[in-house]
Design a protein around this motif. Structure first.
Motif, PDB file in Angstrom:
ATOM      1  N   GLY A 124       1.076  -1.236  -0.085  1.00  0.00           N
ATOM      2  CA  GLY A 124      -0.083   0.230  -0.083  1.00  0.00           C
ATOM      3  C   GLY A 124       0.971   1.301   0.085  1.00  0.00           C
ATOM      4  O   GLY A 124       0.397   2.279  -0.741  1.00  0.00           O
ATOM      5  N   LEU A 125       1.987   1.253   0.855  1.00  0.00           N
ATOM      6  CA  LEU A 125       2.972   2.540   0.791  1.00  0.00           C
ATOM      7  C   LEU A 125       3.238   2.605  -0.593  1.00  0.00           C
ATOM      8  O   LEU A 125       3.483   3.964  -1.023  1.00  0.00           O
ATOM      9  N   ALA A 126       3.364   1.716  -1.662  1.00  0.00           N
ATOM     10  CA  ALA A 126       3.989   2.079  -2.913  1.00  0.00           C
ATOM     11  C   ALA A 126       2.803   2.995  -3.600  1.00  0.00           C
ATOM     12  O   ALA A 126       3.442   3.878  -4.296  1.00  0.00           O
ATOM     13  N   GLU A 127       1.602   2.831  -3.653  1.00  0.00           N
ATOM     14  CA  GLU A 127       0.772   3.802  -3.937  1.00  0.00           C
ATOM     15  C   GLU A 127       0.789   5.167  -3.545  1.00  0.00           C
ATOM     16  O   GLU A 127       0.614   6.216  -4.189  1.00  0.00           O
ATOM     17  N   MET A 128       1.152   5.255  -2.112  1.00  0.00           N
ATOM     18  CA  MET A 128       0.990   6.509  -1.616  1.00  0.00           C
ATOM     19  C   MET A 128       2.475   7.346  -2.114  1.00  0.00           C
ATOM     20  O   MET A 128       2.276   8.461  -2.037  1.00  0.00           O
ATOM     21  N   LEU A 129       3.658   6.599  -2.142  1.00  0.00           N
ATOM     22  CA  LEU A 129       4.560   7.204  -2.735  1.00  0.00           C
ATOM     23  C   LEU A 129       4.511   7.799  -4.258  1.00  0.00           C
ATOM     24  O   LEU A 129       4.669   9.092  -4.583  1.00  0.00           O
ATOM     25  N   LYS A 130       3.761   7.155  -4.900  1.00  0.00           N
ATOM     26  CA  LYS A 130       3.125   7.330  -6.119  1.00  0.00           C
ATOM     27  C   LYS A 130       2.293   8.890  -6.252  1.00  0.00           C
ATOM     28  O   LYS A 130       2.571   9.551  -6.870  1.00  0.00           O
ATOM     29  N   HIS A 131       1.625   9.019  -5.133  1.00  0.00           N
ATOM     30  CA  HIS A 131       0.679  10.195  -5.038  1.00  0.00           C
ATOM     31  C   HIS A 131       1.692  11.219  -4.756  1.00  0.00           C
ATOM     32  O   HIS A 131       1.363  12.390  -5.503  1.00  0.00           O
ATOM     33  N   GLY A 132       2.692  11.216  -4.052  1.00  0.00           N
ATOM     34  CA  GLY A 132       3.454  12.128  -3.821  1.00  0.00           C
ATOM     35  C   GLY A 132       4.436  12.646  -5.334  1.00  0.00           C
ATOM     36  O   GLY A 132       4.661  13.672  -5.282  1.00  0.00           O
ATOM     37  N   LEU A 133       4.864  11.744  -5.845  1.00  0.00           N
ATOM     38  CA  LEU A 133       5.555  11.660  -7.035  1.00  0.00           C
ATOM     39  C   LEU A 133       4.804  12.489  -8.272  1.00  0.00           C
ATOM     40  O   LEU A 133       5.456  13.414  -8.955  1.00  0.00           O
ATOM     41  N   ILE A 134       3.769  12.175  -8.353  1.00  0.00           N
ATOM     42  CA  ILE A 134       2.844  12.611  -9.564  1.00  0.00           C
ATOM     43  C   ILE A 134       2.431  14.053  -9.417  1.00  0.00           C
ATOM     44  O   ILE A 134       2.300  14.827 -10.297  1.00  0.00           O
ATOM     45  N   CYS A 135       1.997  14.520  -8.033  1.00  0.00           N
ATOM     46  CA  CYS A 135       1.619  15.729  -7.742  1.00  0.00           C
ATOM     47  C   CYS A 135       1.693  16.625  -6.500  1.00  0.00           C
ATOM     48  O   CYS A 135       1.133  17.691  -6.220  1.00  0.00           O
ATOM     49  N   ASN A 136       2.641  16.001  -5.801  1.00  0.00           N
ATOM     50  CA  ASN A 136       2.603  16.477  -4.369  1.00  0.00           C
ATOM     51  C   ASN A 136       4.044  16.270  -3.647  1.00  0.00           C
ATOM     52  O   ASN A 136       4.128  15.440  -2.943  1.00  0.00           O
ATOM     53  N   LYS A 137       5.002  17.277  -4.015  1.00  0.00           N
ATOM     54  CA  LYS A 137       6.394  16.865  -3.875  1.00  0.00           C
ATOM     55  C   LYS A 137       6.555  17.136  -2.035  1.00  0.00           C
ATOM     56  O   LYS A 137       7.013  16.304  -1.656  1.00  0.00           O
ATOM     57  N   ALA A 138       5.639  17.906  -1.364  1.00  0.00           N
ATOM     58  CA  ALA A 138       5.897  18.008  -0.037  1.00  0.00           C
ATOM     59  C   ALA A 138       5.264  16.798   0.721  1.00  0.00           C
ATOM     60  O   ALA A 138       5.727  16.203   1.485  1.00  0.00           O
ATOM     61  N   TYR A 139       4.378  16.037  -0.002  1.00  0.00           N
ATOM     62  CA  TYR A 139       3.941  14.859   0.466  1.00  0.00           C
ATOM     63  C   TYR A 139       4.862  13.795   0.254  1.00  0.00           C
ATOM     64  O   TYR A 139       5.185  12.831   1.160  1.00  0.00           O
TER      65      TYR A 139
ATOM     66  N   VAL B  40      15.233   5.833  -2.530  1.00  0.00           N
ATOM     67  CA  VAL B  40      14.113   5.819  -1.457  1.00  0.00           C
ATOM     68  C   VAL B  40      13.237   4.461  -1.525  1.00  0.00           C
ATOM     69  O   VAL B  40      12.956   3.775  -0.693  1.00  0.00           O
ATOM     70  N   ILE B  41      12.801   4.100  -3.014  1.00  0.00           N
ATOM     71  CA  ILE B  41      12.097   2.974  -3.161  1.00  0.00           C
ATOM     72  C   ILE B  41      12.628   1.442  -2.921  1.00  0.00           C
ATOM     73  O   ILE B  41      12.196   0.666  -2.555  1.00  0.00           O
ATOM     74  N   THR B  42      14.136   1.580  -3.356  1.00  0.00           N
ATOM     75  CA  THR B  42      14.613   0.281  -3.021  1.00  0.00           C
ATOM     76  C   THR B  42      15.366   0.024  -1.574  1.00  0.00           C
ATOM     77  O   THR B  42      15.568  -0.989  -1.390  1.00  0.00           O
ATOM     78  N   SER B  43      15.349   1.063  -0.867  1.00  0.00           N
ATOM     79  CA  SER B  43      15.611   0.947   0.344  1.00  0.00           C
ATOM     80  C   SER B  43      14.462   0.254   1.104  1.00  0.00           C
ATOM     81  O   SER B  43      14.601  -0.371   2.413  1.00  0.00           O
ATOM     82  N   LEU B  44      13.144   0.560   0.666  1.00  0.00           N
ATOM     83  CA  LEU B  44      12.139  -0.051   1.129  1.00  0.00           C
ATOM     84  C   LEU B  44      11.695  -1.311   0.588  1.00  0.00           C
ATOM     85  O   LEU B  44      11.241  -2.317   1.598  1.00  0.00           O
ATOM     86  N   PHE B  45      12.101  -1.455  -0.572  1.00  0.00           N
ATOM     87  CA  PHE B  45      11.323  -2.746  -1.195  1.00  0.00           C
ATOM     88  C   PHE B  45      12.628  -3.673  -1.731  1.00  0.00           C
ATOM     89  O   PHE B  45      12.329  -4.912  -2.367  1.00  0.00           O
ATOM     90  N   GLY B  46      13.727  -3.267  -1.648  1.00  0.00           N
ATOM     91  CA  GLY B  46      14.993  -4.088  -2.070  1.00  0.00           C
ATOM     92  C   GLY B  46      14.726  -4.072  -3.661  1.00  0.00           C
ATOM     93  O   GLY B  46      14.031  -3.205  -4.254  1.00  0.00           O
ATOM     94  N   VAL B  47      15.773  -4.838  -4.331  1.00  0.00           N
ATOM     95  CA  VAL B  47      15.703  -5.171  -5.651  1.00  0.00           C
ATOM     96  C   VAL B  47      15.414  -6.367  -6.085  1.00  0.00           C
ATOM     97  O   VAL B  47      16.146  -7.263  -5.632  1.00  0.00           O
ATOM     98  N   THR B  48      14.596  -6.449  -7.336  1.00  0.00           N
ATOM     99  CA  THR B  48      14.091  -7.938  -7.694  1.00  0.00           C
ATOM    100  C   THR B  48      15.021  -8.359  -9.000  1.00  0.00           C
ATOM    101  O   THR B  48      15.199  -7.190  -9.639  1.00  0.00           O
ATOM    102  N   HIS B  49      15.405  -9.504  -8.834  1.00  0.00           N
ATOM    103  CA  HIS B  49      16.134  -9.763  -9.981  1.00  0.00           C
ATOM    104  C   HIS B  49      15.541 -10.078 -11.423  1.00  0.00           C
ATOM    105  O   HIS B  49      14.616 -10.777 -11.374  1.00  0.00           O
ATOM    106  N   PHE B  50      15.890  -9.764 -12.507  1.00  0.00           N
ATOM    107  CA  PHE B  50      15.260  -9.945 -13.818  1.00  0.00           C
ATOM    108  C   PHE B  50      16.627 -10.500 -14.699  1.00  0.00           C
ATOM    109  O   PHE B  50      17.461  -9.692 -14.840  1.00  0.00           O
TER     110      PHE B  50
END
Length: 355
Positions: A176-191, A291-301
């Motif tokens: 769920g946190l991923a979508e909250m991060l998205k909200h800040g990235l797309i339209c609210n830098k302070a968030y 920020v994102i990889t510190s929370l979610f790590g890195v998935t191998h491809f």
């Protein structure tokens, strides 16, 4: 906490949720109430919900199997048959108690049964609270292709009780946190900046963050319910993220990724693409990636994984005239949509993510 007014419905919080049910679910309004839950929320959330749901209307429980793999038209058919057998009519109400899978599928079941009955969403996961249950999108997957069949139809209300978050494992909270991060990235830098240090996060802080996320999404959706323009920015991270999620669903050798985990990867990839198209500075991209990889790590491809994901992406429901269009960032806090991206740049984005 004040209710958030949306287009045709309101979002209520905590105790106000049950006051809304008491005042609005009455025998004068509804012939019968059906509560849809999956096998997880039926055990973990439904007892608490029913204990606070005061109504004189007869209640029936519908239970479906948990997991994205069951977000199918076959599950809908089972639900439609169950509603029919238990005497549902056009004055029945369907209440969806669960995560995004339940609210998406339940909303679609209600929107199509007898050409549409009322439904209420009670999101029990962080992802559903800030994203899936808000905005009127309903639907199911087609095979492993995400949300290919559905309609946009608003609920009677969305009821957010943050106490249900106590039932979630850590990976679901991160999803769920991923979508909250998205909200800040797309339209609210302070968030977005509020997520740069989560070490002192309290329960009250989380409620305020959820409230802000719902306001952000509601403001966007209210301007463009049918996703003809502005609402497309909510798809940031989803063009590649959905393809990654689908690929991990269909490959038996892969461990299933949660929606937010896949979207987190998609946001890093699409931020890199934004950087390479001179929309995002290197410092901004680096901050997002760290920020994102510190929370979610890195998935191998593997290389073959990347090519297969690009192929799946070509079926994205957001494609138009055979071309997949991306949402990209024009700085942190602003997004642009309908951006074409070549496959070699996507491959480079994966390589940078892995590097």
């Amino acid at each position: 906490m004040q209710a958030i007014q949306s287009t045709g419905y309101s979002v209520y919080f905590n105790a106000d949720c049950y006051a809304f049910l008491r005042d609005n679910v009455t025998p004068e309004k509804y012939s019968k109430v059906f509560v849809l839950a999956d096998s997880n929320t039926s055990q973990l959330c439904l007892p608490n919900f029913l204990a606070q749901f005061a109504t004189l209307v007869e209640i029936e429980i519908l239970e479906i199997d948990a997991g994205e793999i069951n977000k199918t038209i076959e599950t809908c058919v089972q639900a439609w048959h169950a509603l029919t057998e238990m005497g549902a009519d056009r004055k029945s109400l369907l209440i969806n108690v669960g995560g995004g899978m339940v609210t998406d599928l339940g909303g679609f079941v209600a929107s199509t049964f007898k050409r549409g009955i009322d439904f209420i969403n009670v999101p029990t996961s962080l992802l559903a609270m800030v994203d899936a249950s808000v905005g009127g999108k309903t639907g199911v997957d087609l095979g492993t292709l995400k949300n290919q069949v559905g309609v946009i139809n608003t609920p009677v209300a969305v009821l957010i009780d943050v106490n249900y978050l106590d039932t979630l494992p850590q990976n679901q909270m991160l999803s769920g946190l991923a979508e909250m991060l998205k909200h800040g990235l797309i339209c609210n830098k302070a968030y977005w900046n509020q997520f740069l240090d989560l070490s002192g996060l309290t329960t009250d802080d989380l409620l305020e963050l959820i409230y802000t996320s719902v306001i952000i999404k509601n403001d966007i959706v209210s301007q463009d319910l049918n996703e003809k323009g502005l609402r497309k920015i909510l798809n940031f991270g989803h063009t590649l993220g959905h393809a990654i999620e689908s690929y991990f669903l269909e490959d038996p050798e892969k461990e299933e990724l949660l929606h937010g985990e896949a979207i987190a990867i998609g946001m890093v990839l699409e931020s890199y693409i934004s950087f390479k198209k001179d929309l995002l500075t290197l410092n901004e991209y680096t901050e997002i990636k760290e920020v994102i990889t510190s929370l979610f790590g890195v998935t191998h491809f593997r290389e073959s994984d990347i090519l297969n994901i690009i192929n799946i992406m070509s079926h994205d429901k957001k494609s138009e005239f055979g071309e997949v269009k991306f949402v990209l960032l024009k700085g942190i806090g602003k997004a642009v949509f309908n951006e074409p991206v070549k496959n070699d740049l996507i491959i480079n984005a994966f390589n940078n993510y892995l590097g």
